[in-house]
Design a protein around this motif. Structure first.
Motif, mmCIF file in Angstrom:
data_model
loop_
_atom_site.group_PDB
_atom_site.id
_atom_site.type_symbol
_atom_site.label_atom_id
_atom_site.label_comp_id
_atom_site.label_asym_id
_atom_site.label_seq_id
_atom_site.Cartn_x
_atom_site.Cartn_y
_atom_site.Cartn_z
ATOM 1 N N ARG A 1 19.267 16.910 41.295
ATOM 2 C CA ARG A 1 18.434 16.622 40.120
ATOM 3 C C ARG A 1 17.086 16.026 40.503
ATOM 4 N NH1 ARG A 1 15.959 16.907 36.306
ATOM 5 N NH2 ARG A 1 16.430 16.477 34.122
ATOM 6 N N TYR A 2 17.065 15.183 41.537
ATOM 7 C CA TYR A 2 15.833 14.513 41.931
ATOM 8 C C TYR A 2 15.459 14.903 43.359
ATOM 9 C CZ TYR A 2 16.595 11.699 37.765
ATOM 10 O OH TYR A 2 16.800 11.303 36.474
ATOM 11 N N ASP A 3 15.921 14.107 44.321
ATOM 12 C CA ASP A 3 15.631 14.354 45.731
ATOM 13 C C ASP A 3 16.702 13.644 46.547
ATOM 14 O OD1 ASP A 3 13.634 13.401 48.336
ATOM 15 O OD2 ASP A 3 13.681 15.485 47.703
ATOM 16 N N TRP A 4 16.940 14.132 47.769
ATOM 17 C CA TRP A 4 18.028 13.543 48.543
ATOM 18 C C TRP A 4 17.699 12.137 49.006
ATOM 19 C CZ3 TRP A 4 17.749 11.955 53.626
ATOM 20 C CH2 TRP A 4 16.619 12.349 54.335
ATOM 21 N N ALA B 1 7.511 1.312 37.843
ATOM 22 C CA ALA B 1 8.710 1.822 37.166
ATOM 23 C C ALA B 1 9.765 0.734 36.995
ATOM 24 C CB ALA B 1 9.286 2.997 37.949
ATOM 25 N N ILE B 2 9.938 -0.104 38.023
ATOM 26 C CA ILE B 2 10.905 -1.204 37.921
ATOM 27 C C ILE B 2 10.478 -2.200 36.858
ATOM 28 C CG2 ILE B 2 11.886 -3.164 39.162
ATOM 29 C CD1 ILE B 2 11.819 -1.471 41.693
ATOM 30 N N ASN B 3 9.178 -2.519 36.822
ATOM 31 C CA ASN B 3 8.687 -3.463 35.814
ATOM 32 C C ASN B 3 8.790 -2.896 34.402
ATOM 33 O OD1 ASN B 3 8.007 -5.482 37.673
ATOM 34 N ND2 ASN B 3 6.025 -4.546 38.093
ATOM 35 N N GLN B 4 8.551 -1.576 34.257
ATOM 36 C CA GLN B 4 8.626 -0.955 32.936
ATOM 37 C C GLN B 4 10.049 -0.907 32.397
ATOM 38 O OE1 GLN B 4 6.786 2.815 33.650
ATOM 39 N NE2 GLN B 4 4.711 1.968 33.809
ATOM 40 N N THR B 5 11.029 -0.795 33.284
ATOM 41 C CA THR B 5 12.433 -0.724 32.851
ATOM 42 C C THR B 5 13.164 -2.052 33.003
ATOM 43 O OG1 THR B 5 13.065 0.024 35.079
ATOM 44 C CG2 THR B 5 12.607 1.723 33.429
ATOM 45 N N ASP C 1 22.202 2.917 35.662
ATOM 46 C CA ASP C 1 21.054 2.018 35.668
ATOM 47 C C ASP C 1 20.028 2.458 36.705
ATOM 48 O OD1 ASP C 1 19.664 -0.050 34.653
ATOM 49 O OD2 ASP C 1 20.758 -1.639 35.674
ATOM 50 N N THR C 2 20.489 2.952 37.843
ATOM 51 C CA THR C 2 19.564 3.415 38.887
ATOM 52 C C THR C 2 18.839 4.679 38.453
ATOM 53 O OG1 THR C 2 21.068 2.489 40.544
ATOM 54 C CG2 THR C 2 19.408 4.039 41.316
ATOM 55 N N ILE C 3 19.538 5.569 37.762
ATOM 56 C CA ILE C 3 18.932 6.826 37.327
ATOM 57 C C ILE C 3 17.795 6.567 36.348
ATOM 58 C CG2 ILE C 3 19.385 8.854 35.893
ATOM 59 C CD1 ILE C 3 20.209 9.206 38.744
ATOM 60 N N VAL C 4 17.915 5.532 35.518
ATOM 61 C CA VAL C 4 16.843 5.209 34.572
ATOM 62 C C VAL C 4 15.551 4.883 35.323
ATOM 63 C CG1 VAL C 4 16.108 3.539 32.839
ATOM 64 C CG2 VAL C 4 18.422 4.443 32.769
ATOM 65 N N ILE C 5 15.657 4.097 36.398
ATOM 66 C CA ILE C 5 14.472 3.762 37.188
ATOM 67 C C ILE C 5 13.938 4.996 37.913
ATOM 68 C CG2 ILE C 5 13.632 2.364 39.109
ATOM 69 C CD1 ILE C 5 15.580 0.214 38.335
ATOM 70 N N PHE C 6 14.822 5.803 38.481
ATOM 71 C CA PHE C 6 14.379 7.005 39.186
ATOM 72 C C PHE C 6 13.683 7.978 38.239
ATOM 73 C CE2 PHE C 6 17.699 6.691 42.822
ATOM 74 C CZ PHE C 6 16.968 5.668 43.362
ATOM 75 N N ASP C 7 14.182 8.087 37.022
ATOM 76 C CA ASP C 7 13.547 8.976 36.053
ATOM 77 C C ASP C 7 12.157 8.467 35.676
ATOM 78 O OD1 ASP C 7 14.016 11.405 34.519
ATOM 79 O OD2 ASP C 7 13.822 10.125 32.760
ATOM 80 N N ARG C 8 11.998 7.161 35.562
ATOM 81 C CA ARG C 8 10.680 6.605 35.270
ATOM 82 C C ARG C 8 9.731 6.799 36.464
ATOM 83 N NH1 ARG C 8 8.857 3.227 31.349
ATOM 84 N NH2 ARG C 8 10.475 4.347 30.184
ATOM 85 N N ILE C 9 10.264 6.724 37.685
ATOM 86 C CA ILE C 9 9.442 6.994 38.869
ATOM 87 C C ILE C 9 8.943 8.432 38.841
ATOM 88 C CG2 ILE C 9 9.511 7.219 41.389
ATOM 89 C CD1 ILE C 9 11.440 4.873 41.444
ATOM 90 N N ARG C 10 9.815 9.352 38.480
ATOM 91 C CA ARG C 10 9.409 10.756 38.425
ATOM 92 C C ARG C 10 8.347 10.979 37.361
ATOM 93 N NH1 ARG C 10 13.844 15.224 37.054
ATOM 94 N NH2 ARG C 10 13.726 14.099 35.083
ATOM 95 N N GLU C 11 8.469 10.311 36.216
ATOM 96 C CA GLU C 11 7.438 10.430 35.185
ATOM 97 C C GLU C 11 6.104 9.847 35.662
ATOM 98 O OE1 GLU C 11 8.939 8.524 31.746
ATOM 99 O OE2 GLU C 11 10.475 10.040 31.328
ATOM 100 N N ASN C 12 6.153 8.703 36.336
ATOM 101 C CA ASN C 12 4.920 8.096 36.829
ATOM 102 C C ASN C 12 4.267 8.919 37.927
ATOM 103 O OD1 ASN C 12 5.307 5.998 35.047
ATOM 104 N ND2 ASN C 12 6.167 4.602 36.559
ATOM 105 N N SER D 1 15.856 1.412 44.945
ATOM 106 C CA SER D 1 14.452 1.841 44.993
ATOM 107 C C SER D 1 13.799 1.560 46.343
ATOM 108 C CB SER D 1 13.671 1.162 43.867
ATOM 109 O OG SER D 1 14.211 1.506 42.607
ATOM 110 N N PRO D 2 13.977 0.365 46.964
ATOM 111 C CA PRO D 2 13.398 0.164 48.294
ATOM 112 C C PRO D 2 13.919 1.127 49.349
ATOM 113 C CG PRO D 2 13.907 -1.945 47.312
ATOM 114 C CD PRO D 2 14.487 -0.902 46.412
ATOM 115 N N VAL D 3 15.219 1.460 49.292
ATOM 116 C CA VAL D 3 15.753 2.436 50.252
ATOM 117 C C VAL D 3 15.109 3.807 50.050
ATOM 118 C CG1 VAL D 3 17.834 3.730 50.878
ATOM 119 C CG2 VAL D 3 17.930 1.253 50.659
ATOM 120 N N ALA D 4 14.919 4.202 48.787
ATOM 121 C CA ALA D 4 14.257 5.486 48.514
ATOM 122 C C ALA D 4 12.822 5.479 49.033
ATOM 123 C CB ALA D 4 14.284 5.768 47.007
ATOM 124 N N ILE D 5 12.095 4.370 48.835
ATOM 125 C CA ILE D 5 10.727 4.271 49.354
ATOM 126 C C ILE D 5 10.721 4.331 50.875
ATOM 127 C CG2 ILE D 5 8.739 2.726 49.554
ATOM 128 C CD1 ILE D 5 9.304 1.713 46.794
#
Length: 206
Positions: free
Chosen positions: A34-37, A110-114, A83-94, A163-167
Motif C-alpha cells: 500500500r505504501y512502501d517497504w 505529519a506527527i504534529n498534525q495527527t 495508529d501508525t497507518i494514520v501517520i503514514f497516510d498523512r506523510i504521503r499526503e504531505n 516514523s524515525p525508522v522509516a526516515i
C-alpha cells in the motif's frame, strides 16, 4: 483448579508465536504493497516493540500468559498498526503537497498534525482498559493488563519508533542511490579518459 500440562503449554506457546508472527508478516506485506517497504519495516519494528514490552512486563511481574493474553496481543497489533497507518497516510499526503521540503520535516509535520487524534484515541482506550483492570474482575484481569501496557507502549512506538525508522531507511536508500550514481559518473569519466589518445601536433608547412 485447572492445570495445563507441559505438552499443552508448549503447543499453546508455539501457536501463540506462529499467530503473532503471521500477523506481523501480514502487516508487513500490506503496508509494503500500500505504501512502501521502508514504512512497512518501521511499522513492523514498532509492533514487535509493543509485543516485546508487554511480554516483558508479564515476565517481570510473573503474570500468567494465557489465551486471553494472546488475544490481547493480537488486538494490540491491530491497534498499533492502525495508529501508525494514520501517520503514514498523512506523510504521503504531505509528500504530494510539499515536494520541496525534506522528508524529516514532512514526517515531523505529519506527527504534529495527527498528535491530537493520537492522544484522544489512545487516551479513551487507556481509560476504558483502566476501568477493565479496576472493575473487570479476575477473568478479564490478564486481558486488560496486556492491553493497558500495550496501549502505552503502542502510543509511544507510533510516534518515536515507526516514523524515525522509516526516515532512517529512506535516508539509507537515498544515500546508497546517490553513492551508486556518483560511482557510475566516476567510472564513466575514467573510461572516457582512458579512451583518449595522445595526439602529437606536427608543424604545417605552407
Amino acid at each position: 483448579t485447572d492445570s495445563v500440562g507441559p505438552v499443552a503449554g508448549e503447543q499453546l506457546r508455539n501457536q501463540a508465536l506462529i499467530a503473532t508472527l503471521l500477523g506481523m508478516l501480514g502487516v508487513l506485506f500490506f503496508i509494503a504493497f500500500r505504501y512502501d517497504w521502508t514504512y512497512a519495516a518501521g511499522a513492523v519494528i514498532a509492533v514487535f516493540h509493543d509485543v516485546l514490552v508487554t511480554l516483558a512486563f508479564f515476565t517481570i511481574f510473573q503474570w500468567e500468559i494465557s489465551l486471553t493474553v494472546l488475544a490481547a496481543l493480537l488486538t494490540l497489533v491491530g491497534f498499533s498498526v492502525n495508529d501508525t497507518i494514520v501517520i503514514f497516510d498523512r506523510i504521503r499526503e504531505n509528500l504530494t503537497l510539499n515536494r520541496s521540503d525534506s522528508l524529516y520535516k514532512i514526517t515531523n509535520d505529519a506527527i504534529n498534525q495527527t498528535m491530537s487524534r493520537t492522544i484522544i484515541t489512545s487516551g479513551l482506550v487507556l481509560l476504558s482498559v483502566a476501568a477493565l483492570v479496576l472493575f473487570g474482575g479476575e477473568v478479564l484481569r490478564a486481558f486488560s493488563l496486556a492491553l493497558l501496557v500495550g496501549t502505552i507502549a503502542g502510543t509511544y512506538s507510533t510516534v518515536a519508533i515507526a516514523s524515525p525508522v522509516a526516515i532512517w531507511w529512506q535516508s539509507k536508500i537515498g544515500a546508497a542511490k546517490l553513492k551508486e550514481a556518483k560511482q557510475a559518473v566516476v567510472k564513466g569519466e575514467k573510461l572516457a579518459s582512458a579512451s583518449r589518445r595522445s595526439v602529437t601536433r606536427r608543424p604545417v608547412t605552407r
